[in-house]
Design an enzyme around this catalytic site. Structure first.
Site, PDB file in Angstrom:
ATOM      1  N   ALA A 165       0.847  -1.196   0.000  1.00 25.99           N
ATOM      2  CA  ALA A 165       0.000   0.000   0.000  1.00 25.99           C
ATOM      3  C   ALA A 165       0.882   1.245   0.000  1.00 25.99           C
ATOM      4  CB  ALA A 165      -0.886  -0.016   1.234  1.00 25.99           C
ATOM      5  N   GLY A 225       1.064  -5.195   1.134  1.00 21.05           N
ATOM      6  CA  GLY A 225      -0.032  -5.395   0.192  1.00 21.05           C
ATOM      7  C   GLY A 225       0.436  -6.035  -1.109  1.00 21.05           C
ATOM      8  N   GLU A 244       0.302  -9.563  -0.378  1.00 23.72           N
ATOM      9  CA  GLU A 244      -1.108  -9.949  -0.223  1.00 23.72           C
ATOM     10  C   GLU A 244      -1.766 -10.116  -1.595  1.00 23.72           C
ATOM     11  OE1 GLU A 244      -1.696  -6.630   2.558  1.00 23.72           O
ATOM     12  OE2 GLU A 244      -2.541  -8.091   3.949  1.00 23.72           O
ATOM     13  N   GLU A 283       4.199  -4.927   7.897  1.00 20.81           N
ATOM     14  CA  GLU A 283       3.251  -3.951   8.448  1.00 20.81           C
ATOM     15  C   GLU A 283       3.475  -3.658   9.925  1.00 20.81           C
ATOM     16  OE1 GLU A 283       2.528  -6.363   6.351  1.00 20.81           O
ATOM     17  OE2 GLU A 283       1.001  -5.751   4.900  1.00 20.81           O
TER      18      GLU A 283
HETATM   19  C1  3H9 Z   1       0.589  -2.226   3.466  1.00 20.52           C
HETATM   20  O1  3H9 Z   1       0.916  -2.727   2.429  1.00 20.52           O
HETATM   21  C2  3H9 Z   1      -0.748  -2.390   4.118  1.00 20.52           C
HETATM   22  C3  3H9 Z   1      -1.512  -3.562   3.601  1.00 20.52           C
HETATM   23  O2  3H9 Z   1      -1.286  -4.716   4.408  1.00 20.52           O
HETATM   24  C4  3H9 Z   1      -2.986  -3.305   3.685  1.00 20.52           C
HETATM   25  C5  3H9 Z   1      -3.515  -2.112   2.991  1.00 20.52           C
HETATM   26  C6  3H9 Z   1      -5.011  -2.056   2.980  1.00 20.52           C
HETATM   27  N1  3H9 Z   1       4.486   3.672   0.120  1.00 20.52           N
HETATM   28  O3  3H9 Z   1      13.286   2.761   1.111  1.00 20.52           O
HETATM   29  P1  3H9 Z   1      13.693   3.455  -0.126  1.00 20.52           P
HETATM   30  C7  3H9 Z   1       9.182   5.340  -1.028  1.00 20.52           C
HETATM   31  S1  3H9 Z   1       1.609  -1.126   4.279  1.00 20.52           S
HETATM   32  C8  3H9 Z   1       4.893   4.888  -0.245  1.00 20.52           C
HETATM   33  O4  3H9 Z   1      14.637   4.596  -0.019  1.00 20.52           O
HETATM   34  P2  3H9 Z   1      14.992   1.074  -1.042  1.00 20.52           P
HETATM   35  C9  3H9 Z   1      10.164   5.875  -0.019  1.00 20.52           C
HETATM   36  O5  3H9 Z   1       9.547   6.789   0.852  1.00 20.52           O
HETATM   37  C10 3H9 Z   1       3.075  -1.109   3.309  1.00 20.52           C
HETATM   38  N2  3H9 Z   1       6.184   5.189  -0.506  1.00 20.52           N
HETATM   39  O6  3H9 Z   1      14.229   2.439  -1.230  1.00 20.52           O
HETATM   40  C11 3H9 Z   1      11.172   6.526  -0.931  1.00 20.52           C
HETATM   41  O7  3H9 Z   1      10.618   7.746  -1.382  1.00 20.52           O
HETATM   42  P3  3H9 Z   1      11.518   9.026  -1.594  1.00 20.52           P
HETATM   43  C12 3H9 Z   1       3.906  -2.282   3.543  1.00 20.52           C
HETATM   44  C13 3H9 Z   1       7.074   4.209  -0.355  1.00 20.52           C
HETATM   45  O8  3H9 Z   1      15.303   0.614  -2.398  1.00 20.52           O
HETATM   46  C14 3H9 Z   1      11.220   5.586  -2.122  1.00 20.52           C
HETATM   47  O9  3H9 Z   1      10.001   4.862  -2.092  1.00 20.52           O
HETATM   48  N3  3H9 Z   1       5.150  -2.126   2.845  1.00 20.52           N
HETATM   49  C15 3H9 Z   1       6.713   2.931   0.041  1.00 20.52           C
HETATM   50  O10 3H9 Z   1      16.087   1.208  -0.034  1.00 20.52           O
HETATM   51  C16 3H9 Z   1      12.373   4.622  -2.082  1.00 20.52           C
HETATM   52  O11 3H9 Z   1      12.343   3.958  -0.826  1.00 20.52           O
HETATM   53  C17 3H9 Z   1       6.256  -1.640   3.426  1.00 20.52           C
HETATM   54  O12 3H9 Z   1       6.278  -1.355   4.613  1.00 20.52           O
HETATM   55  C18 3H9 Z   1       5.353   2.656   0.266  1.00 20.52           C
HETATM   56  N4  3H9 Z   1       4.916   1.439   0.629  1.00 20.52           N
HETATM   57  O13 3H9 Z   1      13.931   0.083  -0.370  1.00 20.52           O
HETATM   58  C19 3H9 Z   1       7.464  -1.474   2.536  1.00 20.52           C
HETATM   59  N5  3H9 Z   1       7.842   2.165   0.126  1.00 20.52           N
HETATM   60  O14 3H9 Z   1      12.487   8.658  -2.657  1.00 20.52           O
HETATM   61  C20 3H9 Z   1       8.183  -0.192   2.845  1.00 20.52           C
HETATM   62  C21 3H9 Z   1       8.853   2.955  -0.237  1.00 20.52           C
HETATM   63  O15 3H9 Z   1      10.551  10.084  -1.939  1.00 20.52           O
HETATM   64  N6  3H9 Z   1       9.267   0.051   1.938  1.00 20.52           N
HETATM   65  N7  3H9 Z   1       8.407   4.194  -0.526  1.00 20.52           N
HETATM   66  O16 3H9 Z   1      12.175   9.255  -0.269  1.00 20.52           O
HETATM   67  C22 3H9 Z   1      10.482  -0.527   2.063  1.00 20.52           C
HETATM   68  O17 3H9 Z   1      10.712  -1.366   2.907  1.00 20.52           O
HETATM   69  C23 3H9 Z   1      11.550  -0.076   1.122  1.00 20.52           C
HETATM   70  O18 3H9 Z   1      11.192   1.190   0.638  1.00 20.52           O
HETATM   71  C24 3H9 Z   1      11.807  -1.003  -0.088  1.00 20.52           C
HETATM   72  C25 3H9 Z   1      12.783  -0.299  -1.069  1.00 20.52           C
HETATM   73  C26 3H9 Z   1      12.439  -2.313   0.408  1.00 20.52           C
HETATM   74  C27 3H9 Z   1      10.528  -1.306  -0.837  1.00 20.52           C
END
Ligand code: 3H9
Length: 694
Positions: free
Chosen positions: A62, A103, A106, A126
């Site tokens: 998400a 998500g 999921e 999450e």
């Molecule tokens: C969910 O899914 C809820 C569901 O169960 C239910 C819903 C109904 N959203 O970390 P980085 C941005 S909750 C928005 O530097 P990397 C981040 O802010 C979600 N933005 O890169 C950054 O932006 P900026 C569950 C996001 O390569 C840019 O992407 N998922 C999101 O080191 C690059 O990020 C998570 O918790 C997002 N979901 O790592 C995953 N994710 O350049 C969270 C990233 O403007 N994300 N951004 O600063 C991560 O763990 C890492 O970002 C990831 C990439 C491993 C994906």
């Protein structure tokens, strides 16, 4: 704008979700994806569908930024997307690459099959954002991998590898080579074989080990941090084993909504974005390209130097460890080996990896042997004269363009840079936190002369070393230690006014820190700050209140855990702090000699007295632009000083409490105690009814 495309490859349709940078399920994505799915299902041109992320292939779940904002009316969401996938008459095969999280996983679990490139990581993170999975993760994951493994993945939030996922039955195949082509080939073969394409929701849950949920609840209750998300996750996974699928989903939905709305989740999401914002440094634009760092050198093989050398070795970067004293060098290397072997004994790295990492650390004894390094970090004795002598030697020996960094915790790095003017553009501070190979914070101290490229290089290096780098301007103690001073001062004053160390520590751990200030000081060693205080005693303002108890402890040789006594006493070989009547007697005597009458002080006052100085000093640091944003200060305190992340860091915490309330308490304390003048920025923020400047 996100796009979702459908491309036909023979009788297989390939749907690609393209929403850079991480293909999050932002507004617009579900609607577009459902439309492409409908197109793929229309008519008889296609036999099956491959679903994947564009660009890097990551599907991060998400869109976290959009939580808390109203979802546009009529716009389909992630759950609608999942329903559409499950309703698809043609089998949908998720093809995963990079990270498939939250998500994203999921969605993949709702598909008829899942395949992944070998390096893919899959997880439900999450909980790190303070809520359970909310789009079926708690219901589908146990049906695929069993309740025990699902609980582990959901409760620790860490991703697993594609290989592990395959072994556990989370995915159907690991595909080598070009993923889109391999996934299409897999889809053709699977369709030719007639599946199986059974939806996960239709699978029965496997039997649950006896006592699994009870044990998980008992452990969650002991867990540091927000327990609501953990307990809700356990309830939901249990529901997956006892309730029909749709009832389990409904339970998950309400738990997700409840936890998402909590202060804990709000704070954790703030921390997530603050850490990422810290990487964006004013004045360091896209044109400041990081220089390549293929080799490093560290000067000083003590605790800090050895830990920093380990950071490089862990990241695969060869490093020379310099110490003029051969015995110290041997001791340093032996400590590093012991640390690696302890990690191997816990099963975290292999014996071969221990040797590989040791092999990257080359002990050397002369400055002429480190001249070829791309970056040189000194971690010698914290004294200006010693540091400048080292920098003079670096000036004489380092190759042109090498980055020269000081691991000072307090000293003026501008003054250090000024001693070697020809290289000043390459000089800055890299303040690691102890133990350097474990702690994630790296304060990057920006000198007036450091070039944007030098900064960009060290920021990129910090990320390679698996650190969270935060830029600080030059001032005494930089962001973190400068703020720490007020916290420690108030803790010591509280003793004279009526508390005992264990009471203060209990209030602070009750707030969420893993340790209070006195247990922490005993662990770090009281002698270091004693030495610093003695060297500065001549400059101390006699009008400022000063608590002598820490000095008195040191005069008695009570340096903390290492001497078996400090603020607490320790039984031989134990690290458990035990209340010490001798310390109480010293406290009482100190209060008496200063004419302070001791009183009962409750946890609320202790917390305010210790933590509001962080906010007040943080406001000064912000106003002086030592930190670029309030979030940078929070990032420092969460990653370097164990401020509870579910409270968001001191600046976020203060905002949520309400800055007027914080200012009112600070103003009231200022009338009674020394050192509480409200920071002008805090006063202005309250007068103007604004938050911290962004
Ligand atoms: C969910 O899914 C809820 C569901 O169960 C239910 C819903 C109904 N959203 O970390 P980085 C941005 S909750 C928005 O530097 P990397 C981040 O802010 C979600 N933005 O890169 C950054 O932006 P900026 C569950 C996001 O390569 C840019 O992407 N998922 C999101 O080191 C690059 O990020 C998570 O918790 C997002 N979901 O790592 C995953 N994710 O350049 C969270 C990233 O403007 N994300 N951004 O600063 C991560 O763990 C890492 O970002 C990831 C990439 C491993 C994906």
């Amino acid at each position: 704008m996100p796009t979702v495309t459908l491309e036909r490859q023979g009788r297989i349709g390939v749907i690609v979700i393209d929403n850079p940078p991480v293909n999050a399920m932002s507004w617009g994505v579900p609607g577009a994806m459902i439309a492409r799915l409908a197109e793929a299902n229309a008519g008889g041109a296609l036999d099956g569908i491959v679903l994947m992320g564009g660009g890097s292939g990551v599907i991060a779940g998400a869109d976290i930024r959009q939580f808390g904002q109203p979802w546009p009316a009529g716009e389909p969401n992630l759950r609608d997307m999942i329903t559409a996938v499950e309703a698809s008459a043609k089998p949908v095969i998720a093809a995963l690459k990079g990270s498939c999280l939250g998500g994203g996983l999921e969605l993949a679990m709702a598909c008829h099959q899942r395949v992944a490139a070998p390096k893919t990581m899959l997880g439900q993170p999450e909980i790190k954002l303070g809520f359970p999975p909310g789009a079926g993760g708690t219901q589908r994951l146990p049906r695929l991998v069993g309740a025990e493994r699902a609980l582990k993945m959901i409760l620790d939030g860490n991703p697993i590898s594609a290989i592990q996922a395959f072994e556990w039955g989370l995915i159907d195949a690991v595909l080598e080579g070009d993923l889109p082509a391999a996934a299409v080939a897999h889809a053709r073969a699977a369709i030719a074989a007639g599946g199986p394409f059974r939806l996960v929701r239709d699978r029965a849950s496997s039997p649950v080990p006896h006592g699994l949920f009870e044990t998980a609840r008992a452990e969650a209750a002991k867990r540091r941090g927000p327990q609501a998300a953990a307990l809700a996750s356990i309830d939901c996974v249990e529901a997956a084993t006892t309730l029909p699928f749709d009832q389990g989903l409904a339970k998950e939905r309400s738990a997700f909504e409840h936890c998402l709305a909590s202060e804990d989740s709000r704070a954790l999401r703030h921390v997530f974005f603050a850490e990422r914002a810290a990487a964006k440094v004013p004045g360091v634009g896209e044109d400041a390209k990081p220089q390549a760092i293929a080799s490093a050198a560290v000067i000083g093989s003590g605790t800090m130097g050895g830990g920093i050398a380990m950071c490089f070795a862990d990241a695969g970067i060869p490093v020379r460890l310099l110490d003029a004293d051969p015995a110290a060098l041997q001791r340093g290397l032996a400590t590093i080996r012991r640390n690696y072997e302890a990690t191997a004994a816990k099963g975290r790295i292999s014996a071969a990896e221990v040797e590989a990492r040791m092999g990257r650390i080359t002990p050397v004894s002369g400055f002429d042997q480190i001249g070829g390094a791309d970056i040189i970090i000194e971690a010698v004795f914290e004294e200006m004269a010693v540091k400048t002598e080292v920098f003079a030697k670096l000036d004489a020996n380092a190759k042109p363009g090498a980055i020269l960094a000081s691991n000072t915790s307090y000293l003026n790095v501008d003054a250090i840079a000024a001693t070697i003017p020809a290289r000043a553009g390459f000089v800055l501070g890299t303040h690691f936190f102890s133990p350097a190979n474990v702690m994630r914070l790296l304060e990057v101290v920006r000198t007036k002369t450091a070039s944007p490229q030098t900064l960009a290089s060290v920021l990129a290096l910090g990320r390679r070393l698996n650190k969270v780098p935060v830029v600080s301007g030059v001032c005494y103690g930089f962001i973190g230690n400068r703020m720490l001073e007020g916290y420690v001062r108030q803790a010591e004053f509280l003793l004279e006014e009526g508390c005992l160390p264990q009471q203060v520590d209990k209030a602070i751990t009750g707030f969420g820190f893993p340790m209070g200030p006195f247990a922490m000081a005993d662990m770090a060693g009281l002698d270091i700050s004693w030495r610093k205080r003695k060297s500065q005693s001549a400059a101390r303002d006699p009008r400022r209140r000063y608590s002598p108890i820490a000095d008195q402890l040191c005069e008695q040789g009570r340096f903390g855990q290492k001497t078996g006594a400090g603020w607490y006493r320790y039984d031989k070989g134990s690290r458990t702090p035990l209340a010490d009547p001798a310390v109480e007697a010293m406290i009482v005597a100190s209060a008496r000699s200063q004419g302070i009458s001791r009183r009962d002080i409750g946890p609320e006052e202790i917390t305010e007295r210790c933590l509001y100085p962080l906010v007040n000093e943080g406001a000064r640091i912000l106003e002086e632009r030592i930190a670029a944003r309030a979030g940078d200060i929070d990032t420092v305190w969460v990653n370097g000083y164990a401020f509870p992340p579910w409270k968001g860091g001191p600046m976020h915490w203060a905002s949520r409490l309400g800055l007027p309330k914080v200012l009112a308490s600070i103003t009231a304390f200022a009338k009674i105690h020394d050192g509480w003048d409200p920071a002008p920025l805090l006063v202005r923020a309250v007068q103007r009814n604004e938050g911290w400047p962004s």
